[in-house]
Scaffold this active site. Structure first.
Site, PDB file in Angstrom:
ATOM      1  N   HIS A 159       7.719  25.352 -20.245  1.00  0.00           N
ATOM      2  CA  HIS A 159       6.578  24.512 -19.889  1.00  0.00           C
ATOM      3  C   HIS A 159       6.676  23.226 -20.691  1.00  0.00           C
ATOM      4  O   HIS A 159       6.637  23.269 -21.918  1.00  0.00           O
ATOM      5  CB  HIS A 159       5.264  25.237 -20.194  1.00  0.00           C
ATOM      6  CG  HIS A 159       4.042  24.496 -19.741  1.00  0.00           C
ATOM      7  ND1 HIS A 159       3.691  24.395 -18.411  1.00  0.00           N
ATOM      8  CD2 HIS A 159       3.092  23.823 -20.433  1.00  0.00           C
ATOM      9  CE1 HIS A 159       2.564  23.701 -18.314  1.00  0.00           C
ATOM     10  NE2 HIS A 159       2.191  23.335 -19.534  1.00  0.00           N
ATOM     11  N   SER A 189       2.238  18.717 -18.341  1.00  0.00           N
ATOM     12  CA  SER A 189       1.176  19.697 -18.151  1.00  0.00           C
ATOM     13  C   SER A 189      -0.039  19.043 -17.477  1.00  0.00           C
ATOM     14  O   SER A 189       0.093  18.483 -16.391  1.00  0.00           O
ATOM     15  CB  SER A 189       0.821  20.351 -19.487  1.00  0.00           C
ATOM     16  OG  SER A 189       0.043  21.499 -19.288  1.00  0.00           O
ATOM     17  N   ASP A 247       6.964  28.946 -14.677  1.00  0.00           N
ATOM     18  CA  ASP A 247       6.217  28.152 -15.645  1.00  0.00           C
ATOM     19  C   ASP A 247       5.446  29.062 -16.615  1.00  0.00           C
ATOM     20  O   ASP A 247       4.573  29.831 -16.202  1.00  0.00           O
ATOM     21  CB  ASP A 247       5.254  27.240 -14.884  1.00  0.00           C
ATOM     22  CG  ASP A 247       4.544  26.251 -15.775  1.00  0.00           C
ATOM     23  OD1 ASP A 247       3.733  26.689 -16.609  1.00  0.00           O
ATOM     24  OD2 ASP A 247       4.807  25.036 -15.643  1.00  0.00           O
TER      25      ASP A 247
END
Length: 413
Positions: A358, A195, A291
Site C-alpha cells: 500500500h 492512499s 492492497d
C-alpha cells in the site's frame, strides 16, 4: 544506484492493537505511517528534510484544518532543467466519517497543523537525488498535508463540535498559493498522491489541469488510491458505509464531478471506479492487486470478522488458507474489471503489481532501489517516467499471486 535499507521493508510491526475504529479509520499515527511506508532508516542514510510552510491567509478563505488551524505544505525548490516543473504530492491518511471520529482526528496531525511535523523526509518520488528519483529529482516537489479527513473535498462545518470540514477550500488555497510562488509558469506538472491522497489526485485531476494553459504538460498519478466498492467477508459493504458517512458529514457532494453525480448517488461518486473513465487528463494508476489497506479495513476488518477467522490472514498473507487466497484473487479480478475501460485510452498508464502492499511511490525501496518491485524488469519509477515523458506506453498488469518474487510485501504482527 544506491541501495537503501529500511527497517520494516518486509516486516512492519504495528504497535498497539487493531481496534474497531479501523472501520471508522481512526488508525493511530504509527499504523497509518507504516501503511504509507514512512519507516525508519538504517544508520548512515540521511534523507532530505523539508520544512513545513503554513498557508498564510488561508483562514480568510475558510480554508482551515478540522480544528481551524492553517493548512500547510512542504516545498523543495526545483533547479536546473527542473526549475519550471512541479510535482504535487497529496498526503494520505484515511478519512473521518462521524463527529466522534473527526473530533479525535483534530487532536492529531491528520486534523490540525499544530501537531504536524515541522520537517519531513523527502524520499522516493520526492527525493532530490538522481540515483533515487531519476525523472523528478530536480523538480519543484511539494507535499500537501492532509488535515480535513475527506480527501480534500469537503465543505461543511459542525459548530457544536467545533469542526471545520474544508478540504475543498484547502485544495484551492494551496493551489493559489503555489501558483503565486511560481507554479503558474510550469512547463510540466504532475499531481500525485498516496492512499486517501491517491483518491484525491483522481478527484482533483481535471481541476489541476484547469490551472494551466494548454501548452503546459499536465498529468496525474494515483498511488494506492483505487479503493473498490466491494462486499466484505461478512457480505456487508464496510467501505461503502464509511464513504457514505464521509460524504454526508463533510458536505462532499458539491465537490464531486457532475458527470458522475448526474447519474449516480454521491457515495458512489466517491469511489474511483466510477470516476476514472471520465477523467480527461492523462492519469496513471499504480496499485497493489492485493492492497494491504483494503484487505485490513475494507475486505476483512474485525467488524466483519467477529470470530477472527481472517485475523492471521489479514496481517500476514502467508497465513491465508486456500479459500482465503481464492477470495483475494476475486478482489484482484474485480480490480482488473474496474480498470478495463480506463486502460483502453492511450493517454493513461497502469502498474498493477501482485503484491500485498500500500503506497509505493514515497518509499524508496519500492519506488527505485536495487531490489525494487518490477513488472517485466521495469521498476515503478521508470514505468511512471516512461509514461509521463511519453517514452513508452505503460500498461503493466502482473500475473496473479504468488508469481511475483520482487514484491516488498507488508506483514503486520
Amino acid at each position: 544506484m544506491m541501495k537503501l535499507f529500511w527497517v520494516g521493508i518486509a516486516v512492519l510491526v504495528v504497535f498497539g492493537k487493531w481496534v474497531d475504529a479501523f472501520v471508522e479509520f481512526s488508525l493511530n499515527d504509527t499504523e497509518i505511517s507504516l501503511l504509507e511506508g514512512h519507516g525508519v532508516y538504517k544508520a548512515g542514510y540521511n534523507p532530505l528534510l523539508v520544512g513545513l510552510t503554513l498557508i498564510q491567509g488561508a483562514n480568510a478563505k475558510g480554508a482551515v484544518c478540522l480544528d481551524g488551524t492553517l493548512p500547510g505544505y512542504h516545498w523543495h525548490r526545483g533547479y536546473g532543467s527542473g526549475a519550471n516543473n512541479w510535482l504535487i504530492q497529496l498526503e494520505g491518511g484515511g478519512w473521518c466519517n462521524s463527529v466522534r471520529n473527526c473530533v479525535y482526528r483534530k487532536t492529531t496531525r491528520r486534523g490540525s497543523s499544530t501537531y504536524m511535523e515541522k520537517q519531513i523526509p523527502f524520499t522516493g518520488i520526492l527525493s532530490d537525488k538522481a540515483e533515487e528519483n531519476p525523472d523528478f529529482y530536480n523538480w519543484n516537489r511539494v507535499k500537501l498535508r492532509y488535515c480535513d479527513g475527506a480527501s480534500f473535498t469537503g465543505d461543511n462545518e459542525h459548530k457544536a463540535a467545533q469542526l471545520q470540514f474544508r478540504g475543498q477550500r484547502i485544495w484551492w488555497a494551496a493551489m493559489e498559493d503555489l501558483m503565486s510562488k511560481g507554479m503558474q509558469n510550469a512547463h510540466q506538472a504532475l499531481l500525485s498522491g498516496c492512499s486517501a491522497g491517491g483518491l484525491a489526485s483522481i478527484l482533483h485531476c481535471d481541476e489541476y489541469r484547469s490551472l494551466f494553459p494548454g501548452t503546459t504538460k499536465v498529468k496525474c498519478l494515483s498511488d494506492a488510491g483505487l479503493f473498490l466498492d466491494v462486499v466484505d467477508v461478512s457480505g456487508g459493504r464496510t467501505l461503502r458505509n464509511l464513504y457514505s458517512g464521509v460524504v454526508g458529514l463533510q458536505g462532499v457532494q458539491k465537490s464531486l464531478p457532475r458527470v458522475c453525480t448526474n447519474h449516480l448517488d454521491p457515495t458512489s461518486c466517491f469511489f474511483p471506479q466510477n470516476l476514472i473513465a471520465s477523467v480527461k487528463t492523462p492519469l496513471f494508476i499504480l496499485n497493489a492487486a492485493y492492497d494491504s489497506w483494503q484487505i485490513q479495513s475494507s475486505l476483512a476488518p474485525p467488524s466483519a470478522d467477529p470470530h477472527g477467522y481472517w485475523h492471521e490472514c489479514r496481517l500476514n498473507h502467508a497465513k491465508c488458507s486456500p479459500s482465503q487466497i481464492q477470495f483475494l484473487q476475486g478482489f484482484r479480478n474485480q480490480m482488473l474489471n474496474v480498470i478495463r475501460r480506463f486502460s483502453v485510452s492511450h493517454q493513461n498508464g497502469l502498474f498493477i503489481n501482485s503484491c500485498f502492499a500500500h503506497c509505493q511511490t514515497e518509499r524508496q525501496d519500492t519506488w527505485f532501489a536495487d531490489d525494487s518491485p518490477v513488472i517485466r524488469n521495469k521498476p515503478i519509477a521508470l514505468a511512471v517516467g516512461d509514461w509521463y515523458f511519453d517514452r513508452a506506453a505503460v500498461k503493466e498488469i502482473d500475473c496473479p499471486y504468488p508469481c511475483d518474487n520482487t514484491c516488498h510485501n507488508l506483514v503486520f504482527r
